[in-house]
Scaffold this motif. Structure first.
Motif, PDB file in Angstrom:
ATOM      1  N   VAL A   2       0.835  -1.196   0.081  1.00  0.00           N
ATOM      2  CA  VAL A   2       0.244   0.059   0.072  1.00  0.00           C
ATOM      3  C   VAL A   2       0.893   1.027   0.060  1.00  0.00           C
ATOM      4  N   GLN A   3       0.572   2.332  -0.837  1.00  0.00           N
ATOM      5  CA  GLN A   3       1.137   3.360  -0.983  1.00  0.00           C
ATOM      6  C   GLN A   3       0.246   4.406  -0.904  1.00  0.00           C
ATOM      7  N   LEU A   4       0.558   5.695  -0.025  1.00  0.00           N
ATOM      8  CA  LEU A   4      -0.426   6.822  -0.206  1.00  0.00           C
ATOM      9  C   LEU A   4       0.450   7.895  -0.600  1.00  0.00           C
ATOM     10  N   SER A  21      -4.683  16.468  -2.217  1.00  0.00           N
ATOM     11  CA  SER A  21      -5.191  15.301  -2.803  1.00  0.00           C
ATOM     12  C   SER A  21      -4.320  13.964  -2.376  1.00  0.00           C
ATOM     13  N   CYS A  22      -4.901  13.032  -2.304  1.00  0.00           N
ATOM     14  CA  CYS A  22      -4.007  11.718  -1.773  1.00  0.00           C
ATOM     15  C   CYS A  22      -4.360  10.556  -2.620  1.00  0.00           C
ATOM     16  N   VAL A  23      -3.459   9.992  -3.291  1.00  0.00           N
ATOM     17  CA  VAL A  23      -3.864   8.569  -4.118  1.00  0.00           C
ATOM     18  C   VAL A  23      -3.608   7.661  -3.431  1.00  0.00           C
ATOM     19  N   ALA A  24      -4.156   6.562  -3.173  1.00  0.00           N
ATOM     20  CA  ALA A  24      -3.778   5.412  -2.792  1.00  0.00           C
ATOM     21  C   ALA A  24      -3.826   4.274  -3.771  1.00  0.00           C
ATOM     22  N   SER A  25      -2.471   3.430  -3.616  1.00  0.00           N
ATOM     23  CA  SER A  25      -2.314   2.422  -4.354  1.00  0.00           C
ATOM     24  C   SER A  25      -1.971   1.007  -3.842  1.00  0.00           C
ATOM     25  N   GLY A  26      -2.111  -0.089  -4.581  1.00  0.00           N
ATOM     26  CA  GLY A  26      -1.998  -1.380  -3.656  1.00  0.00           C
ATOM     27  C   GLY A  26      -3.287  -1.796  -3.162  1.00  0.00           C
ATOM     28  N   SER A  27      -3.386  -2.975  -2.624  1.00  0.00           N
ATOM     29  CA  SER A  27      -4.589  -3.695  -2.040  1.00  0.00           C
ATOM     30  C   SER A  27      -5.031  -3.042  -0.718  1.00  0.00           C
ATOM     31  N   ILE A  28      -6.140  -2.483  -0.716  1.00  0.00           N
ATOM     32  CA  ILE A  28      -6.571  -1.940   0.722  1.00  0.00           C
ATOM     33  C   ILE A  28      -7.808  -2.726   0.913  1.00  0.00           C
ATOM     34  N   ALA A  29      -7.881  -3.754   1.825  1.00  0.00           N
ATOM     35  CA  ALA A  29      -9.453  -4.227   2.034  1.00  0.00           C
ATOM     36  C   ALA A  29      -9.869  -3.624   3.384  1.00  0.00           C
ATOM     37  N   ALA A  75     -14.527   4.724  -5.375  1.00  0.00           N
ATOM     38  CA  ALA A  75     -13.709   3.730  -5.319  1.00  0.00           C
ATOM     39  C   ALA A  75     -12.599   3.490  -4.179  1.00  0.00           C
ATOM     40  N   LYS A  76     -12.660   4.650  -3.314  1.00  0.00           N
ATOM     41  CA  LYS A  76     -11.953   4.754  -2.217  1.00  0.00           C
ATOM     42  C   LYS A  76     -10.571   4.714  -2.439  1.00  0.00           C
ATOM     43  N   THR A  77     -10.249   5.150  -3.716  1.00  0.00           N
ATOM     44  CA  THR A  77      -8.804   5.336  -4.158  1.00  0.00           C
ATOM     45  C   THR A  77      -8.083   6.610  -3.819  1.00  0.00           C
ATOM     46  N   MET A  78      -8.904   7.761  -3.871  1.00  0.00           N
ATOM     47  CA  MET A  78      -8.501   9.009  -3.740  1.00  0.00           C
ATOM     48  C   MET A  78      -9.389   9.863  -2.634  1.00  0.00           C
ATOM     49  N   MET A  79      -8.673  10.819  -2.121  1.00  0.00           N
ATOM     50  CA  MET A  79      -9.406  11.670  -1.006  1.00  0.00           C
ATOM     51  C   MET A  79      -8.868  12.960  -1.309  1.00  0.00           C
TER      52      MET A  79
END
Length: 118
Positions: A2-4, A21-29, A75-79
C-alpha cells in the motif's frame, strides 16, 4: 504494498485556499476510515478531518470546521481536503491516512507542506 501519495501543498497567503489530494495504490481491503492529519513544528500530529466507512460520516477538528472539507471518490482510492480561509496557524505538514483491515492497520502518506503567510 500500500502506498499513499499526497500532493497539493504549498505557500499561500492568509485567507487563501488550497486543495490537497491523496492517491492510494495497492490492495486495501476493509477500509475503516480515511482522513487527514497535520503536524506543526514542535507539536503533536493531530486529526484534521476524517470520513468513516460506515456510511461516509465526517469528522472535523474544531479549528477547521466550516473552512475545510474532506471528500473521497467512490472507489476509495483518492481523497481530497479542500481548505479555505486559511490561517497562519494552519501551517503544518499534512498527512493522509487510511485505517483498514481486521486489525485496523494505519497507512500514511509521506506528507505535504502547507505554509500560510500572514
Amino acid at each position: 504494498q500500500v502506498q499513499l501519495v499526497e500532493s497539493g501543498g504549498g505557500l499561500v497567503q492568509a485567507g487563501g485556499s488550497l486543495r490537497l489530494s491523496c492517491v492510494a495504490s495497492g490492495s486495501i481491503a476493509r477500509i475503516n476510515s480515511m482522513g487527514w492529519y497535520r503536524q506543526a513544528p514542535g507539536k503533536q500530529r493531530e486529526l484534521v478531518a476524517s470520513i468513516i466507512d460506515d456510511g461516509g460520516s465526517t469528522k472535523y477538528a474544531d479549528s477547521v470546521k466550516g473552512r475545510f472539507t474532506i471528500s473521497r471518490d467512490n472507489a476509495k482510492t483518492m481523497m481530497s481536503l479542500q481548505m479555505s480561509s486559511l490561517k497562519p496557524e494552519d501551517t503544518a505538514v499534512y498527512y493522509c491516512n487510511i485505517v483498514a483491515g481486521r486489525w485496523l492497520v494505519a497507512y500514511w502518506g509521506q506528507g505535504t507542506q502547507v505554509t500560510v503567510s500572514s
